[in-house]
Structures are given as C-alpha cells and as structure tokens.
Design a protein around this motif. Structure first.
Motif, PDB file in Angstrom:
ATOM      1  N   GLY A 158       0.770  -1.227   0.000  1.00 44.12           N
ATOM      2  CA  GLY A 158       0.000   0.000   0.000  1.00 44.12           C
ATOM      3  C   GLY A 158       0.800   1.274   0.000  1.00 44.12           C
ATOM      4  N   PHE A 159       2.130   1.173   0.201  1.00 46.27           N
ATOM      5  CA  PHE A 159       2.934   2.381   0.324  1.00 46.27           C
ATOM      6  C   PHE A 159       3.435   2.907  -1.018  1.00 46.27           C
ATOM      7  CE2 PHE A 159       3.194   0.212   4.415  1.00 46.27           C
ATOM      8  CZ  PHE A 159       2.794   1.236   5.261  1.00 46.27           C
ATOM      9  N   ASN A 160       3.341   2.103  -2.061  1.00 42.94           N
ATOM     10  CA  ASN A 160       3.775   2.542  -3.396  1.00 42.94           C
ATOM     11  C   ASN A 160       2.591   2.754  -4.334  1.00 42.94           C
ATOM     12  OD1 ASN A 160       6.598   2.474  -2.832  1.00 42.94           O
ATOM     13  ND2 ASN A 160       6.547   0.247  -2.995  1.00 42.94           N
ATOM     14  N   GLN A 161       1.409   2.864  -3.766  1.00 41.66           N
ATOM     15  CA  GLN A 161       0.217   3.096  -4.570  1.00 41.66           C
ATOM     16  C   GLN A 161      -0.006   4.597  -4.746  1.00 41.66           C
ATOM     17  OE1 GLN A 161      -4.036   2.425  -3.113  1.00 41.66           O
ATOM     18  NE2 GLN A 161      -3.668   0.541  -4.313  1.00 41.66           N
ATOM     19  N   SER A 162      -0.454   4.995  -5.925  1.00 38.53           N
ATOM     20  CA  SER A 162      -0.805   6.391  -6.170  1.00 38.53           C
ATOM     21  C   SER A 162      -2.159   6.447  -6.865  1.00 38.53           C
ATOM     22  CB  SER A 162       0.249   7.091  -7.027  1.00 38.53           C
ATOM     23  OG  SER A 162       0.315   6.514  -8.324  1.00 38.53           O
ATOM     24  N   LEU A 163      -2.866   7.560  -6.668  1.00 34.74           N
ATOM     25  CA  LEU A 163      -4.186   7.745  -7.247  1.00 34.74           C
ATOM     26  C   LEU A 163      -4.158   8.863  -8.274  1.00 34.74           C
ATOM     27  CD1 LEU A 163      -6.546   7.552  -4.126  1.00 34.74           C
ATOM     28  CD2 LEU A 163      -5.563   5.691  -5.484  1.00 34.74           C
ATOM     29  N   THR A 164      -4.731   8.580  -9.447  1.00 31.79           N
ATOM     30  CA  THR A 164      -4.918   9.577 -10.491  1.00 31.79           C
ATOM     31  C   THR A 164      -6.404   9.681 -10.786  1.00 31.79           C
ATOM     32  OG1 THR A 164      -2.746   9.234 -11.507  1.00 31.79           O
ATOM     33  CG2 THR A 164      -4.469  10.169 -12.908  1.00 31.79           C
ATOM     34  N   LEU A 165      -6.971  10.862 -10.593  1.00 25.98           N
ATOM     35  CA  LEU A 165      -8.378  11.079 -10.901  1.00 25.98           C
ATOM     36  C   LEU A 165      -8.511  11.507 -12.359  1.00 25.98           C
ATOM     37  CD1 LEU A 165      -8.426  10.980  -7.817  1.00 25.98           C
ATOM     38  CD2 LEU A 165     -10.066  12.876  -7.833  1.00 25.98           C
ATOM     39  N   VAL A 166      -9.364  10.804 -13.103  1.00 21.16           N
ATOM     40  CA  VAL A 166      -9.591  11.091 -14.518  1.00 21.16           C
ATOM     41  C   VAL A 166     -11.054  11.471 -14.685  1.00 21.16           C
ATOM     42  CG1 VAL A 166      -9.374  10.221 -16.873  1.00 21.16           C
ATOM     43  CG2 VAL A 166      -7.849   9.355 -15.094  1.00 21.16           C
ATOM     44  N   ALA A 167     -11.307  12.667 -15.273  1.00 16.29           N
ATOM     45  CA  ALA A 167     -12.689  13.124 -15.392  1.00 16.29           C
ATOM     46  C   ALA A 167     -12.815  14.148 -16.507  1.00 16.29           C
ATOM     47  CB  ALA A 167     -13.163  13.740 -14.077  1.00 16.29           C
ATOM     48  N   ALA A 168     -14.013  14.239 -17.068  1.00 15.36           N
ATOM     49  CA  ALA A 168     -14.388  15.318 -17.976  1.00 15.36           C
ATOM     50  C   ALA A 168     -15.344  16.227 -17.215  1.00 15.36           C
ATOM     51  CB  ALA A 168     -15.054  14.769 -19.237  1.00 15.36           C
ATOM     52  N   GLY A 256     -14.663   7.851 -11.268  1.00 12.57           N
ATOM     53  CA  GLY A 256     -15.969   8.393 -10.919  1.00 12.57           C
ATOM     54  C   GLY A 256     -16.786   7.426 -10.089  1.00 12.57           C
ATOM     55  N   GLY A 257     -17.964   7.873  -9.674  1.00 15.28           N
ATOM     56  CA  GLY A 257     -18.578   9.168  -9.903  1.00 15.28           C
ATOM     57  C   GLY A 257     -18.237  10.192  -8.840  1.00 15.28           C
ATOM     58  N   GLY A 258     -19.182  11.134  -8.644  1.00 14.85           N
ATOM     59  CA  GLY A 258     -18.928  12.279  -7.807  1.00 14.85           C
ATOM     60  C   GLY A 258     -18.512  11.940  -6.394  1.00 14.85           C
ATOM     61  N   GLN A 259     -19.166  10.987  -5.746  1.00 14.38           N
ATOM     62  CA  GLN A 259     -18.815  10.630  -4.373  1.00 14.38           C
ATOM     63  C   GLN A 259     -17.438   9.993  -4.300  1.00 14.38           C
ATOM     64  OE1 GLN A 259     -21.870   8.235  -2.567  1.00 14.38           O
ATOM     65  NE2 GLN A 259     -23.383   9.874  -2.580  1.00 14.38           N
ATOM     66  N   GLU A 262     -14.934  12.728  -4.546  1.00 11.71           N
ATOM     67  CA  GLU A 262     -14.882  13.474  -3.287  1.00 11.71           C
ATOM     68  C   GLU A 262     -14.055  12.735  -2.237  1.00 11.71           C
ATOM     69  OE1 GLU A 262     -15.866  16.349  -2.212  1.00 11.71           O
ATOM     70  OE2 GLU A 262     -17.310  17.115  -3.699  1.00 11.71           O
ATOM     71  N   GLN A 263     -14.185  11.421  -2.207  1.00  7.97           N
ATOM     72  CA  GLN A 263     -13.518  10.632  -1.181  1.00  7.97           C
ATOM     73  C   GLN A 263     -12.041  10.379  -1.486  1.00  7.97           C
ATOM     74  OE1 GLN A 263     -15.902   7.088   0.046  1.00  7.97           O
ATOM     75  NE2 GLN A 263     -17.563   8.087  -1.054  1.00  7.97           N
ATOM     76  N   THR A 264     -11.619  10.644  -2.712  1.00  7.95           N
ATOM     77  CA  THR A 264     -10.245  10.307  -3.079  1.00  7.95           C
ATOM     78  C   THR A 264      -9.371  11.495  -3.456  1.00  7.95           C
ATOM     79  OG1 THR A 264     -11.000   9.852  -5.344  1.00  7.95           O
ATOM     80  CG2 THR A 264     -10.813   7.970  -3.848  1.00  7.95           C
ATOM     81  N   ILE A 265      -9.946  12.668  -3.737  1.00  4.85           N
ATOM     82  CA  ILE A 265      -9.118  13.762  -4.249  1.00  4.85           C
ATOM     83  C   ILE A 265      -8.054  14.196  -3.240  1.00  4.85           C
ATOM     84  CG2 ILE A 265     -10.712  15.594  -3.534  1.00  4.85           C
ATOM     85  CD1 ILE A 265      -9.899  17.035  -6.187  1.00  4.85           C
ATOM     86  N   ALA A 266      -8.361  14.121  -1.955  1.00 11.11           N
ATOM     87  CA  ALA A 266      -7.377  14.536  -0.955  1.00 11.11           C
ATOM     88  C   ALA A 266      -6.172  13.605  -0.916  1.00 11.11           C
ATOM     89  CB  ALA A 266      -8.028  14.607   0.428  1.00 11.11           C
ATOM     90  N   ALA A 267      -6.342  12.372  -1.379  1.00 12.97           N
ATOM     91  CA  ALA A 267      -5.244  11.399  -1.380  1.00 12.97           C
ATOM     92  C   ALA A 267      -4.582  11.270  -2.740  1.00 12.97           C
ATOM     93  CB  ALA A 267      -5.759  10.033  -0.935  1.00 12.97           C
ATOM     94  N   ALA A 268      -5.126  11.917  -3.768  1.00 11.75           N
ATOM     95  CA  ALA A 268      -4.601  11.775  -5.124  1.00 11.75           C
ATOM     96  C   ALA A 268      -3.301  12.557  -5.287  1.00 11.75           C
ATOM     97  CB  ALA A 268      -5.636  12.253  -6.142  1.00 11.75           C
ATOM     98  N   SER A 269      -2.485  12.083  -6.217  1.00  9.38           N
ATOM     99  CA  SER A 269      -1.250  12.795  -6.551  1.00  9.38           C
ATOM    100  C   SER A 269      -1.300  13.424  -7.937  1.00  9.38           C
ATOM    101  CB  SER A 269      -0.048  11.839  -6.481  1.00  9.38           C
ATOM    102  OG  SER A 269      -0.245  10.722  -7.336  1.00  9.38           O
ATOM    103  N   ARG A 270      -2.300  13.029  -8.758  1.00 11.43           N
ATOM    104  CA  ARG A 270      -2.395  13.541 -10.123  1.00 11.43           C
ATOM    105  C   ARG A 270      -3.859  13.629 -10.532  1.00 11.43           C
ATOM    106  NH1 ARG A 270      -0.885  11.587 -15.981  1.00 11.43           N
ATOM    107  NH2 ARG A 270      -1.482   9.479 -15.320  1.00 11.43           N
ATOM    108  N   LEU A 271      -4.175  14.664 -11.311  1.00  6.57           N
ATOM    109  CA  LEU A 271      -5.490  14.818 -11.916  1.00  6.57           C
ATOM    110  C   LEU A 271      -5.313  14.908 -13.419  1.00  6.57           C
ATOM    111  CD1 LEU A 271      -6.955  17.693  -9.656  1.00  6.57           C
ATOM    112  CD2 LEU A 271      -7.030  15.226  -9.222  1.00  6.57           C
ATOM    113  N   VAL A 272      -6.106  14.162 -14.164  1.00  5.80           N
ATOM    114  CA  VAL A 272      -6.132  14.261 -15.621  1.00  5.80           C
ATOM    115  C   VAL A 272      -7.552  14.689 -15.985  1.00  5.80           C
ATOM    116  CG1 VAL A 272      -5.836  13.054 -17.806  1.00  5.80           C
ATOM    117  CG2 VAL A 272      -4.353  12.493 -15.865  1.00  5.80           C
ATOM    118  N   ILE A 273      -7.704  15.965 -16.315  1.00  7.19           N
ATOM    119  CA  ILE A 273      -9.025  16.569 -16.455  1.00  7.19           C
ATOM    120  C   ILE A 273      -9.246  17.041 -17.886  1.00  7.19           C
ATOM    121  CG2 ILE A 273     -10.591  18.354 -15.617  1.00  7.19           C
ATOM    122  CD1 ILE A 273      -9.792  16.273 -13.502  1.00  7.19           C
ATOM    123  N   THR A 274     -10.385  16.674 -18.434  1.00  9.73           N
ATOM    124  CA  THR A 274     -10.861  17.264 -19.683  1.00  9.73           C
ATOM    125  C   THR A 274     -11.795  18.405 -19.317  1.00  9.73           C
ATOM    126  OG1 THR A 274     -10.702  15.141 -20.834  1.00  9.73           O
ATOM    127  CG2 THR A 274     -12.051  16.854 -21.858  1.00  9.73           C
TER     128      THR A 274
END
Length: 314
Positions: A158-168, A256-259, A262-274
């Motif tokens: 769990g220590f080498n995991q990263s989160l990327t949020l992808v959304a339009a 996604g979706g919205g919830q 919301e629950q993951t953005i604080a832990a994310a390291s990258r956002l890929v947004i359209t």
C-alpha cells in the motif's frame, strides 16, 4: 512529523503435508463486513490490549477453529506492514503471521456467521479470491520454501500506490446527471482509453452502469454497497479501502462518480481533467480544484475542450 496508531492483527498459517504437497487451511469469509466471500487464513483477528501476539493467534484458533495450540510451538513466519493512501489509523496495520507445529483437535467452523467455508488448499495452487495481502504472504512463504531460503523480514503493501483522478468536467463543475455523460466527445473517449489502457480503474456502481460494460485492456474494480451485485468483467469491492487493497501498489485510475472523486481527491497525486467548454445541467459535480494544492503541468487545447494535467504541490 505525523504520528499515527497502527492496528495489530495475528494470523494463523496452518499447514499440513498430503501426498508430498503442502496444503494450507483457508476459510471463506462470511458476513463480516470486510472482503466477504474471499478466502483468508484459517484463523485471524486483532491483538487485544495487553495481549502478546503469539497468544492472540492461539486464542483466535480456539475461537474460530475449535483447536488448541501449544503456545510453545508458535513461530513468527512473516510480518506485513499495510497502509492505505486514504489514511486514517484504521488503514494503518501490522499483520503478524504465525505457524504452529503442535495443534490439537480437528479444525471446524465454530463461528458460522463469520466463516462460510473451510478448506485445505495446495499452497502452490491457491484459489482465485484470496484476500490480497494474505495471498502476498502465502506466496512468499511458498516461494521461500521452494528455494529453501528465508522470506524478507518485513513485507509491505500500500505504500507505493498512487491515485490519479480522470474526469471530464464542464465549466460549471458538472460531470453528469447521475445516469449518463452530458456530452458526446469521441476524441475525449479515445484520450481516456489511452490514459487508462493497461491500468487498474476504480469506479462507483453508477459510473459502471453509465458505461454499461467492462472496458477492454483494463482491470475494473467497482465499489458498491450491494453485496449481491456482480457483472462480467467487474471485480467487486464494498468499500474504497477494499478496492485499493485489491488494486495493488501501482497507479490507480479513479474514474468516478462524484462521491468517489470526493472521497479520493485529498489522497490523489495527479489529476487528468478534460475541461469541457459547456455548462450542462446536472447534479453530479467534480470537487473544486484548489490551486494552492494543485499546479497545472500540461495543457492541450482542442475544439471545445482542453486536456489538462495537474500534479499536487510538493
């Protein structure tokens, strides 16, 4: 420096030799609220306050399997430190795996509300759905035995995991109406495919339903509270920590979706947004992107939208 507490747990790795094959006793988890239906070590549980871990595993074996273990025969086999990018003390764990050479009694299910099945499995042919961190330890034990060598003193997960949020996202922050996307952008769908191909996606049930099927070339883990739900090509988790444990120590795409966003953005390291140049109606929104937390690192303008990558400020 941030201080935190860890949750210690003791696990029994009970093995036997049958016709030259090492078998391990696994239980299929029942209605415990965690990883239900997955195979796990024959007995396990939290170490109680003031209780030595080796005695805890003897207690758990008696409670869950109805067997008596001679405490003098208990040996520490592996230590696994587990974390979760979501944080919180309940997700910081030290798992202590023990073996025992002197066990009295025949293992049986003594807590049928917690265990749905009990079965001896070849250590080199484990079932598909073994709780991921327990599979990691069992495979290390198997490989060490085959090589006649020790396993690492400390395993981690769990220590080498990263989160990327992808959304339009529309100009008004809307990402949908809860059932479908508010636009049709084939070029962006191709971009989403390129971004996530070969990876692991985590999404909510509503997002899965809006897509309607498993997308090829990617693992898809669906978070749902419905414990009866399943779909071809979907791996099912009943909480975000479960989903991230299943995903492994890699970059995980949150789709996604919205919830879930919301629950993951604080832990994310990258956002890929359209960023879509529209203001659609809809109740589902993407969380606000705080420029004090995120910096724009790339932008590609297209006709009616732009692909933008953000990285978290160090």
């Amino acid at each position: 420096m941030t201080h935190f507490s860890v949750v210690p747990a003791a696990y029994l790795v009970l093995t036997r030799e049958t016709a030259g094959t090492t078998e391990v006793l696994l239980q299929r988890r029942g209605a415990t609220g965690y990883m239900e239906g997955w195979w796990a070590c024959g007995a396990a549980g939290h170490v109680e306050a003031g209780e030595p871990a080796d005695l805890a595993v003897c207690r758990e074996a008696a409670e869950e399997l109805g067997v008596t273990i001679d405490p003098g025969s208990v040996s520490l086999a592996a230590v696994l430190q587990r974390g979760c990018v979501l944080g919180g003390p309940i997700e910081q764990r030290i798992d202590l795996f023990f073996t025992a050479s002197r066990v009295s009694g025949e293992p049986t299910i003594t807590e049928p509300d917690k265990a749905a099945d009990l079965h001896w499995w070849p250590l080199d042919d484990l079932p598909n759905h073994v709780v991921p961190h327990e599979r990691q330890v069992l495979e290390q034990l198997r490989d060490a035995a085959a090589a006649s060598g020790p396993i690492p003193q400390l395993l981690t997960r769990g220590f080498n995991q990263s989160l990327t949020l992808v959304a339009a996202v529309g100009r008004n922050g809307v990402i949908g109406d809860g059932s479908s996307m508010p636009w049709h952008l084939p070029e962006d769908l191709a971009f989403f495919k390129r971004t996530t191909m070969g990876g692991v996606m985590v999404m909510g049930r509503g997002t899965w339903d809006s897509i309607g099927r498993a997308l090829p070339g990617r693992r898809t883990i669906v978070v749902t509270r419905d414990r009866t739900w399943s779909a071809p090509g979907a791996e099912v988790a009943h909480s975000l920590p479960e989903a991230l444990l299943m995903a492994g120590d890699i970059e995980v795409f949150i789709a996604g979706g919205g919830q879930i966003y919301e629950q993951t953005i604080a832990a994310a390291s990258r956002l890929v947004i359209t960023h879509v140049e529209q203001d659609p109606d809809g109740m589902v929104r993407f969380p606000s992107i705080d420029t004090s937390q995120w910096r724009e690192t790339s932008r590609e303008d297209r006709d009616g939208f732009a692909w933008v990558e953000y990285l978290r400020h160090p």
